[in-house]
Design a protein around this motif. Structure first.
Motif, PDB file in Angstrom:
ATOM      1  N   LEU A 420       0.850  -1.178   0.000  1.00  0.00           N
ATOM      2  CA  LEU A 420       0.000   0.000   0.000  1.00  0.00           C
ATOM      3  C   LEU A 420       0.891   1.235   0.000  1.00  0.00           C
ATOM      4  CD1 LEU A 420      -1.824  -2.315   1.013  1.00  0.00           C
ATOM      5  CD2 LEU A 420      -2.882  -0.696   2.581  1.00  0.00           C
ATOM      6  N   ARG A 421       0.537   2.200  -0.824  1.00  0.00           N
ATOM      7  CA  ARG A 421       1.244   3.485  -0.847  1.00  0.00           C
ATOM      8  C   ARG A 421       0.207   4.578  -0.621  1.00  0.00           C
ATOM      9  NH1 ARG A 421       7.009   3.898  -3.262  1.00  0.00           N
ATOM     10  NH2 ARG A 421       7.750   1.930  -2.422  1.00  0.00           N
ATOM     11  N   LEU A 422       0.220   5.112   0.582  1.00  0.00           N
ATOM     12  CA  LEU A 422      -0.801   6.055   1.011  1.00  0.00           C
ATOM     13  C   LEU A 422      -0.206   7.455   1.052  1.00  0.00           C
ATOM     14  CD1 LEU A 422      -2.123   3.839   3.915  1.00  0.00           C
ATOM     15  CD2 LEU A 422      -3.109   4.063   1.637  1.00  0.00           C
ATOM     16  N   GLY A 423      -0.861   8.383   0.363  1.00  0.00           N
ATOM     17  CA  GLY A 423      -0.313   9.723   0.256  1.00  0.00           C
ATOM     18  C   GLY A 423      -1.163  10.768   0.945  1.00  0.00           C
ATOM     19  N   VAL A 424      -0.612  11.968   0.986  1.00  0.00           N
ATOM     20  CA  VAL A 424      -1.347  13.153   1.422  1.00  0.00           C
ATOM     21  C   VAL A 424      -1.064  14.246   0.399  1.00  0.00           C
ATOM     22  CG1 VAL A 424      -1.325  12.607   3.876  1.00  0.00           C
ATOM     23  CG2 VAL A 424       0.584  13.883   2.898  1.00  0.00           C
ATOM     24  N   LYS A 425      -1.822  15.323   0.479  1.00  0.00           N
ATOM     25  CA  LYS A 425      -1.718  16.432  -0.472  1.00  0.00           C
ATOM     26  C   LYS A 425      -2.042  15.947  -1.879  1.00  0.00           C
ATOM     27  CE  LYS A 425       1.271  19.303   2.398  1.00  0.00           C
ATOM     28  NZ  LYS A 425       2.272  20.375   2.388  1.00  0.00           N
ATOM     29  N   GLU A 426      -1.520  16.643  -2.898  1.00  0.00           N
ATOM     30  CA  GLU A 426      -1.831  16.296  -4.277  1.00  0.00           C
ATOM     31  C   GLU A 426      -0.574  16.378  -5.126  1.00  0.00           C
ATOM     32  OE1 GLU A 426      -4.679  15.154  -5.276  1.00  0.00           O
ATOM     33  OE2 GLU A 426      -5.680  15.481  -3.356  1.00  0.00           O
ATOM     34  N   GLY A 427      -0.644  15.770  -6.312  1.00  0.00           N
ATOM     35  CA  GLY A 427       0.390  15.916  -7.325  1.00  0.00           C
ATOM     36  C   GLY A 427       1.765  15.506  -6.860  1.00  0.00           C
ATOM     37  N   PHE A 428       2.740  16.383  -7.115  1.00  0.00           N
ATOM     38  CA  PHE A 428       4.138  16.121  -6.803  1.00  0.00           C
ATOM     39  C   PHE A 428       4.332  15.827  -5.320  1.00  0.00           C
ATOM     40  CE2 PHE A 428       8.215  18.046  -5.410  1.00  0.00           C
ATOM     41  CZ  PHE A 428       9.102  17.201  -6.071  1.00  0.00           C
ATOM     42  N   LEU A 429       3.696  16.591  -4.464  1.00  0.00           N
ATOM     43  CA  LEU A 429       3.858  16.380  -3.031  1.00  0.00           C
ATOM     44  C   LEU A 429       3.244  15.053  -2.593  1.00  0.00           C
ATOM     45  CD1 LEU A 429       3.156  19.989  -1.706  1.00  0.00           C
ATOM     46  CD2 LEU A 429       5.354  18.890  -2.159  1.00  0.00           C
ATOM     47  N   LYS A 430       2.173  14.645  -3.235  1.00  0.00           N
ATOM     48  CA  LYS A 430       1.598  13.341  -2.937  1.00  0.00           C
ATOM     49  C   LYS A 430       2.568  12.227  -3.320  1.00  0.00           C
ATOM     50  CE  LYS A 430      -2.387  10.386  -3.937  1.00  0.00           C
ATOM     51  NZ  LYS A 430      -3.624  10.237  -4.752  1.00  0.00           N
ATOM     52  N   GLY A 431       3.239  12.385  -4.465  1.00  0.00           N
ATOM     53  CA  GLY A 431       4.233  11.401  -4.880  1.00  0.00           C
ATOM     54  C   GLY A 431       5.378  11.280  -3.905  1.00  0.00           C
ATOM     55  N   LEU A 432       5.766  12.397  -3.292  1.00  0.00           N
ATOM     56  CA  LEU A 432       6.792  12.350  -2.258  1.00  0.00           C
ATOM     57  C   LEU A 432       6.268  11.653  -1.006  1.00  0.00           C
ATOM     58  CD1 LEU A 432       8.219  15.987  -2.483  1.00  0.00           C
ATOM     59  CD2 LEU A 432       9.238  13.914  -3.449  1.00  0.00           C
ATOM     60  N   SER A 433       5.050  11.983  -0.617  1.00  0.00           N
ATOM     61  CA  SER A 433       4.528  11.514   0.670  1.00  0.00           C
ATOM     62  C   SER A 433       4.341  10.008   0.705  1.00  0.00           C
ATOM     63  CB  SER A 433       3.198  12.207   0.974  1.00  0.00           C
ATOM     64  OG  SER A 433       2.166  11.772   0.094  1.00  0.00           O
ATOM     65  N   GLU A 434       4.041   9.385  -0.408  1.00  0.00           N
ATOM     66  CA  GLU A 434       3.782   7.947  -0.391  1.00  0.00           C
ATOM     67  C   GLU A 434       5.050   7.123  -0.248  1.00  0.00           C
ATOM     68  OE1 GLU A 434       3.796   6.083  -4.784  1.00  0.00           O
ATOM     69  OE2 GLU A 434       1.982   7.222  -4.347  1.00  0.00           O
ATOM     70  N   GLN A 435       6.228   7.770  -0.299  1.00  0.00           N
ATOM     71  CA  GLN A 435       7.492   7.039  -0.194  1.00  0.00           C
ATOM     72  C   GLN A 435       8.022   6.961   1.240  1.00  0.00           C
ATOM     73  OE1 GLN A 435      10.365   7.888  -3.564  1.00  0.00           O
ATOM     74  NE2 GLN A 435       8.983   9.629  -3.815  1.00  0.00           N
ATOM     75  N   PHE A 436       7.348   7.583   2.182  1.00  0.00           N
ATOM     76  CA  PHE A 436       7.832   7.549   3.553  1.00  0.00           C
ATOM     77  C   PHE A 436       7.830   6.112   4.077  1.00  0.00           C
ATOM     78  CE2 PHE A 436       7.837  11.927   3.216  1.00  0.00           C
ATOM     79  CZ  PHE A 436       8.317  12.526   4.373  1.00  0.00           C
ATOM     80  N   GLY A 437       8.903   5.752   4.751  1.00  0.00           N
ATOM     81  CA  GLY A 437       9.069   4.385   5.234  1.00  0.00           C
ATOM     82  C   GLY A 437       9.916   3.525   4.321  1.00  0.00           C
TER      83      GLY A 437
END
Length: 829
Positions: A420-437
């Motif tokens: 599972l890749r769960l993000g926050v925000k939108e667009g580019f920032l969402k792509g960054l957020s789903e990589q945490f961990g």
């Protein structure tokens, strides 16, 4: 039964290929062919032997075998030669090493067990002196792990062979602990090139012990994210002349062998859950049939995901907590217990390019093999809710890998792992957020796994590609690169700046990707605080370096690192050279009306308006339930409302045969509407629609069956896979002319949101040919947009104008594609 490897091309991890070859077998004789295939034969490797026996006897005709491994016409020739040697008994479990000497095996370290006494060590020396061939005896020696870990191997290439017979005399619990410890020691080796696991069934006390040890070895192999696991379920039968086999012969018994068909339920479950990781070379059809048989007999526990989107790279994506995981598909019977497990990186830092000195600056002595471990979650029911999963993540977003084990009256069974890749925000920032961990991997851009490359293997990332990954998830196809290479694709806003300078940027830059460049490290703006529209010490940035991704205060980070100056970059906006509005399926028969003004309002601002014409135009003839004859004047009505072109590559163009197709082409020409995806012959069908504004070439193709495939001298439509070769050539021709290539594709299953395997396959294929955006039609309902190698794939626009069916009108959407010139012809893998 012998489990053999997939025979890989040279796959030395230390050379940066990014995949560790692993081989499992119930006979060490199979290791000969495995190492001969995956190790460069002209290179020198140290073999670490974790074994109960030396396995270093000299086979008969050793010189002939050594030459025979090398004088071959092809890899397949070598594979078959080794198989024949095994069938004939020329190579067996106790003599497989010698043919690999003096290259690629130039030295063997027979590793001493922790509890080994001086007497045991003396026996080892005697065995080496007795069985090791003379030319190798001086290079064949006993060694302790302490010697290996002391750096004695330095950066030498290393192959490892682990004999599971060495763990037979230990209890099940102690054997697992010891095996796990050895595995961690193996994975820490900088020059690790390949690993084989093996056991010999005659040395095992019973089948249950043998299966348990093989199952544990399979678990260890699967714990490596960047591994290639070779597997041949149906082994090569040959004579067994080992000392242990002789004891059975003396009793009038045949030496025992494991039979895959008799694997216990727990092992079957392991194999079923890992089947996507296992690569079978021989008898693949037989293996697939056996898997199907097991599925029928015992079912398969799997995790059903609700509320998230399943993507082309195998991850489930979404936001928030409105999702759930549920166990399903197992055998009928009472569930006694459930264990949910979260898989986390064994380390936070890896280096898959250990030969580059610069990598050690960031990673120290980090290993090249990316491994993970499981930790049990508190939930013990059949369902894991989104709130429970999100609570496991930093800041409630990032990476979550989960599997489960279920205990029934047949024992413990397991599920495949879901990511599972769960993000926050939108667009580019969402792509960054789903990589945490995810762990930091120096050289992440060189990773390869099946059809995925770089961080899209989902193994981890490094600082520059942390940003590139996020841009790719927005449909910007940048190549994997390092900070210096990344600057070529960015627009500088300020250089040689300090925080006191407070360099300015525009509000929209933050969402598209605002980069703080520290020279050999790059970061991205996460939240503009303090002075809005300026970079200052209050701002929050996000980056990935030597650990997990993190959000940090920019001022505090620069002070901690002693960095005074930085540069500011942004992803440039490329002015749209052309805007193309795409609508979905159009099918209007006599007497059916639509509000054209309302439907076309969203298309008016585009340079071009394009639809999919689902049916044929011509004189009224008798229709069937799914034979679509469209309104005779529909072409002129579409032209009057500004429609520029229609795709004809769909499964209803052939409803009235060649006559209907010719009639359709004639009426479109009369109305002045361009068409593509079909024609009077194959040459016309494969010809793209060339839009001069923006230099765009637009292809149309159907992936659904049709009886009207275009031929050299016959009218028809363009089909996949029928015309794959012709389409690929045509795409390359347009790309060589410097044109941006797009594709409209008719595919999928009617009236459902789920993607088919065909959609996934051909979407990837089109991207691989150089298509820079894919627009799908066919299912009559909108389907999700996904990205592959940074290319947007709109799987289905749904209906644009379609008759009411079953009392409800199926809806669709408009997709506007803005074609720029900056990135459209980049070569991206």
């Amino acid at each position: 039964m012998n489990f053999l490897p997939l025979w890989f091309a040279s796959a030395c991890l230390a050379a940066g290929e990014g995949a560790l070859p692993i081989h499992l077998a119930d006979n060490h004789a199979a290791s000969l062919g495995f190492f001969a295939e995956v190790l460069p034969l002209e290179a020198e490797h140290v073999l670490l032997l974790v074994d109960a026996h030396s396995d270093a006897s000299a086979p008969r005709d050793l010189d002939e075998l050594q030459v025979g491994l090398r004088r071959v016409q092809s890899r397949e020739h070598r594979r078959e030669r080794v198989r024949q040697w095994r069938r004939e008994g020329r190579v067996e479990a106790f003599n497989w090493i010698a043919p690999l000497t003096p290259q690629p095996i130039c030295e063997i370290l027979w590793l001493v067990a922790e509890e080994e006494s001086d007497e045991d060590a003396h026996k080892r020396r005697l065995e080496m002196e007795r069985f090791a061939p003379g030319e190798l005896r001086e290079r064949f020696r006993a060694a302790a792990w302490e010697e290996v870990e002391s750096g004695a191997l330095e950066t030498r290439a290393v192959a490892v062979s682990i004999d599971l017979d060495a763990f037979v005399e230990l209890s099940a619990e102690l054997a697992e602990i010891r095996l796990q410890k050895i595995w961690q020691q193996v994975l820490s080796l900088e020059g690790l090139a390949a690993v084989s696991f093996a056991l010999s069934r005659p040395w095992q006390p019973d089948d249950a012990t043998a299966w348990r040890l093989l199952g544990q070895a399979l678990d260890l192999a699967c714990s490596v994210r960047n591994s290639q696991i070779g597997w041949e379920p149906f082994g090569i039968e040959g004579p067994d002349r080992s000392r242990k086999a002789a004891e059975f012969y003396q009793q009038g018994l045949e030496p025992p062998r494991l039979q895959i068909e008799e694997a216990p339920a727990a092992v079957r479950s392991r194999l079923l859950s890992a089947r996507e990781r296992l690569q079978v070379l021989d008898h693949e059809d037989r293996w697939e049939a056996l898997l199907e048989k097991w599925l029928i007999e015992q079912g398969e526990w799997r995790i059903e995901v609700k509320g998230l989107q399943y993507c082309l790279d195998g991850a489930w994506r979404g936001q928030g907590q409105d999702w759930s995981l549920r166990l399903t598909g197992g055998p009928l019977g009472r569930v006694e217990k459930v264990r949910w497990k979260q898989w986390v990186p064994e380390r936070v830092t890896y280096n898959v390019l250990p030969e580059l000195p610069v990598g050690k600056v960031f990673t120290g002595a980090a290993p090249p093999v990316i491994s993970e471990r499981a930790r049990e979650l508190p939930s013990g029911g059949l369902q894991l809710k989104g709130a429970q999963g999100v609570a496991l993540l930093p800041d409630e977003h990032g990476l979550l890998r989960v599997s489960a084990e279920v205990k029934t009256d047949r024992g413990w069974e397991r599920t495949p792992t879901v990511e599972l890749r769960l993000g926050v925000k939108e667009g580019f920032l969402k792509g960054l957020s789903e990589q945490f961990g995810s762990p930091y991997i120096f050289g992440a851009g060189f990773l390869r796994y099946e059809d995925r490359t770089g961080p899209e293997t989902l193994a981890g990332n490094d600082c520059a590609n942390f940003l590139v990954y996020a841009w790719r998830r927005c449909g910007i196809p940048l190549p994997w690169c390092d900070p210096g290479q990344l600057r070529r694709f960015l627009e500088p806003l300020a250089k040689e700046q300090t925080l006191e300078d407070e360099p300015r940027f525009e509000a929209r830059d933050e969402g598209r990707g605002l980069v703080i460049d520290l020279g050999n490290h790059v970061m991205a703006m996460w939240e503009d605080r303090g002075v809005l529209g300026a970079v200052d010490r209050s701002d929050m940035v996000v980056h990935h370096l030597n650990g997990f991704p993190e959000k940090v205060n920019l001022g505090a980070y620069l002070a901690e690192k002693g960095v005074a100056k930085f540069a500011l970059y942004r992803l440039p906006e490329s002015a749209a050279a052309a805007r193309i509005a795409f609508g979905g399926d159009v099918m209007l028969r006599d007497g059916e009306q639509v509000d054209w003004e309302a439907r076309l309002a969203d298309l008016e601002q585009a340079d071009y308006q394009i639809l999919n014409l689902e049916g044929t135009l011509g004189p009224r003839e008798e229709e069937g339930s799914y034979r679509f004859r469209l309104q005779e004047g529909l072409a002129r009505e579409l032209a009057a409302h500004g429609i520029d072109a229609v795709s004809l590559a769909n499964n209803h163009l052939d409803d009235f045969g060649e006559a209907g197709l010719h009639s359709t082409l004639a009426r479109l020409r009369d109305a002045g509407i361009a068409f593509f995806g079909a024609g009077v012959n194959l040459k016309e069908a494969v010809r793209p629609l060339r839009l001069e504004k923006g230099k765009v070439s637009l292809f149309a193709v159907s992936c659904l069956e049709s009886e009207l495939a275009a031929e050299e001298e016959r009218a028809g439509l363009l089909l996949l896979p029928d015309h794959a070769h012709h389409l690929a050539e045509a795409i390359q021709k347009e790309r060589r002319a410097g044109r941006a290539v797009l594709a409209m594709v008719h595919w999928g299953k009617d009236h459902g949101p789920e993607l088919t395997l065909s959609q996934r396959k051909w979407a990837k294929w089109l991207v691989g040919q150089g298509v820079r955006e894919v627009i799908g039609t066919g299912p009559h309902l909108p389907q999700a947009t996904d990205f592959w190698r940074g290319v947007p794939i709109h799987f289905s626009l749904g209906n644009f104008a379609f008759p009411k069916m079953d009392g409800a009108e199926f809806v669709g959407r408009i997709e506007e594609v803005a074609v720029g010139r900056r990135f459209h012809n980049l070569r991206v893998e």
